[in-house]
Design a protein around this motif. Structure first.
Motif, PDB file in Angstrom:
ATOM      1  N   VAL A  36      17.869 -46.648  10.533  1.00 58.23           N
ATOM      2  CA  VAL A  36      18.234 -47.431  11.686  1.00 58.23           C
ATOM      3  C   VAL A  36      18.423 -46.426  12.866  1.00 58.23           C
ATOM      4  O   VAL A  36      19.257 -45.693  12.786  1.00 58.23           O
ATOM      5  CB  VAL A  36      19.326 -48.613  11.545  1.00 58.23           C
ATOM      6  N   PHE A  73      12.830 -46.785  10.860  1.00 60.90           N
ATOM      7  CA  PHE A  73      12.224 -46.078  10.572  1.00 60.90           C
ATOM      8  C   PHE A  73      12.174 -45.663   9.248  1.00 60.90           C
ATOM      9  O   PHE A  73      13.247 -46.342   8.509  1.00 60.90           O
ATOM     10  CB  PHE A  73      11.810 -44.769  11.449  1.00 60.90           C
ATOM     11  N   GLU A  90      23.197 -35.631  12.115  1.00 56.87           N
ATOM     12  CA  GLU A  90      23.573 -36.969  12.402  1.00 56.87           C
ATOM     13  C   GLU A  90      24.162 -37.478  11.271  1.00 56.87           C
ATOM     14  O   GLU A  90      23.584 -37.670  10.127  1.00 56.87           O
ATOM     15  CB  GLU A  90      22.040 -37.898  12.696  1.00 56.87           C
ATOM     16  N   GLU A 150      26.002 -40.450   9.095  1.00 56.82           N
ATOM     17  CA  GLU A 150      25.654 -41.945   8.854  1.00 56.82           C
ATOM     18  C   GLU A 150      26.053 -42.465   7.469  1.00 56.82           C
ATOM     19  O   GLU A 150      26.363 -41.922   6.514  1.00 56.82           O
ATOM     20  CB  GLU A 150      24.139 -42.091   8.866  1.00 56.82           C
ATOM     21  N   ASP A 202      21.187 -37.810   8.597  1.00 60.44           N
ATOM     22  CA  ASP A 202      19.883 -37.992   9.093  1.00 60.44           C
ATOM     23  C   ASP A 202      19.394 -36.553   9.947  1.00 60.44           C
ATOM     24  O   ASP A 202      19.462 -36.721  11.078  1.00 60.44           O
ATOM     25  CB  ASP A 202      19.776 -39.233   9.829  1.00 60.44           C
ATOM     26  N   LYS A 228      11.814 -36.266  11.237  1.00 58.25           N
ATOM     27  CA  LYS A 228      12.970 -37.082  10.453  1.00 58.25           C
ATOM     28  C   LYS A 228      12.696 -37.055   9.075  1.00 58.25           C
ATOM     29  O   LYS A 228      13.745 -37.370   8.336  1.00 58.25           O
ATOM     30  CB  LYS A 228      13.367 -38.262  10.749  1.00 58.25           C
ATOM     31  N   THR A 250      23.632 -43.471  13.645  1.00 64.58           N
ATOM     32  CA  THR A 250      24.631 -42.348  13.573  1.00 64.58           C
ATOM     33  C   THR A 250      25.428 -42.747  15.061  1.00 64.58           C
ATOM     34  O   THR A 250      25.098 -43.257  16.098  1.00 64.58           O
ATOM     35  CB  THR A 250      24.109 -40.848  13.876  1.00 64.58           C
TER      36      THR A 250
HETATM   37 MG   LIG Z   1      19.835 -41.459  12.462  1.00 67.92          MG
END
Ligand SMILES: [Mg+2]
Ligand SMILES: CC(=O)CC(=O)C(=O)O
Length: 219
Positions: A18, A40, A66, A68, A97, A118, A187
């Protein structure tokens, strides 16, 4: 809890992530705050676990961290309501992430998918399975991340724009969530670059002495 979830990485079919789920993070990158979840995916080859390294592809130089909160699905679900969503959860994990920000921005500007920025190998460093009973969704978990001993990110899951039940209800309207799937819930603010040789430490703390740490070298 299904025992197989202890090894959720080996049975996971989908990592669904997300974006912009904390308003301070959306603002720090100059993005608008979303009115519905931005979703995604990462391939499962993105997983990396301790003591392995996060590997930066040779031609990249703006890899961002990031931190999470990860949610692991136990029971397959389709089109569940917010009220039913919690029953589909099997547990949680701490995750990163990792994102190549220059490439993401280039792709974003052209209206193209973020996947490569990513979804590269080792872009989803991930901790151990935490059983559902250890974290109450009505409580808030503090997520933090240090680079070389310096605090870069700190945030609370209570500040998510879309809660975990909101996200499961929204995603499962369109995509069947299956046993072992991982949802990365976005994040908090403070994302920034890491370089080869850096040490990333991340943690998660909450009610009832919940404390979880992980560390990864960047290579
Ligand atoms: Mg992220
Ligand atoms: C702007 C982003 O990279 C979105 C994202 O992944 C997030 O966690 O927010």
């Amino acid at each position: 809890m299904a025992d197989s979830l202890k090894n959720f990485r080996s049975i996971c079919k989908k990592i669904i992530a997300v974006g912009r789920n904390y308003s301070e993070h959306a603002s720090e990158l100059g993005n608008t705050v979303p009115t519905k979840p931005i979703i995604f995916m990462k391939p499962t080859t993105a997983f990396v676990t301790e003591p392995n390294d996060i590997r930066i592809p040779a031609d990249w130089d703006e890899l961002h961290h990031e931190v999470e909160f990860g949610v692991i699905i136990d029971k397959q679900c389709q089109n569940v309501s917010k009220e039913e969503a919690e029953a589909s959860i099997g547990g949680y994990c701490l995750a990163l992430d990792m994102t190549e920000r220059n490439l993401q921005n280039e792709l974003k500007d052209q209206g193209l998918p973020w996947l490569l920025s990513k979804g590269f190998d080792t872009s989803c460093p991930c901790g151990d399975f935490i059983p559902k009973e250890k974290i109450s969704l009505s409580s808030s978990v503090n997520l933090w991340l240090n680079v070389n001993g310096n605090r870069k990110q700190s945030g609370h899951t209570r500040d998510m724009i879309f809660s975990v039940p909101d996200l499961i209800a929204y995603i499962s309207k369109y995509i069947t969530l299956e046993h072992g799937d991982l949802i990365l819930t976005g994040t908090p603010a403070g994302v920034g670059p890491v370089r080869r040789g850096d040490l990333i430490e991340a943690g998660m703390e909450g009610e009832h002495d919940l404390k979880y740490l992980m560390k990864f070298n960047v290579a």
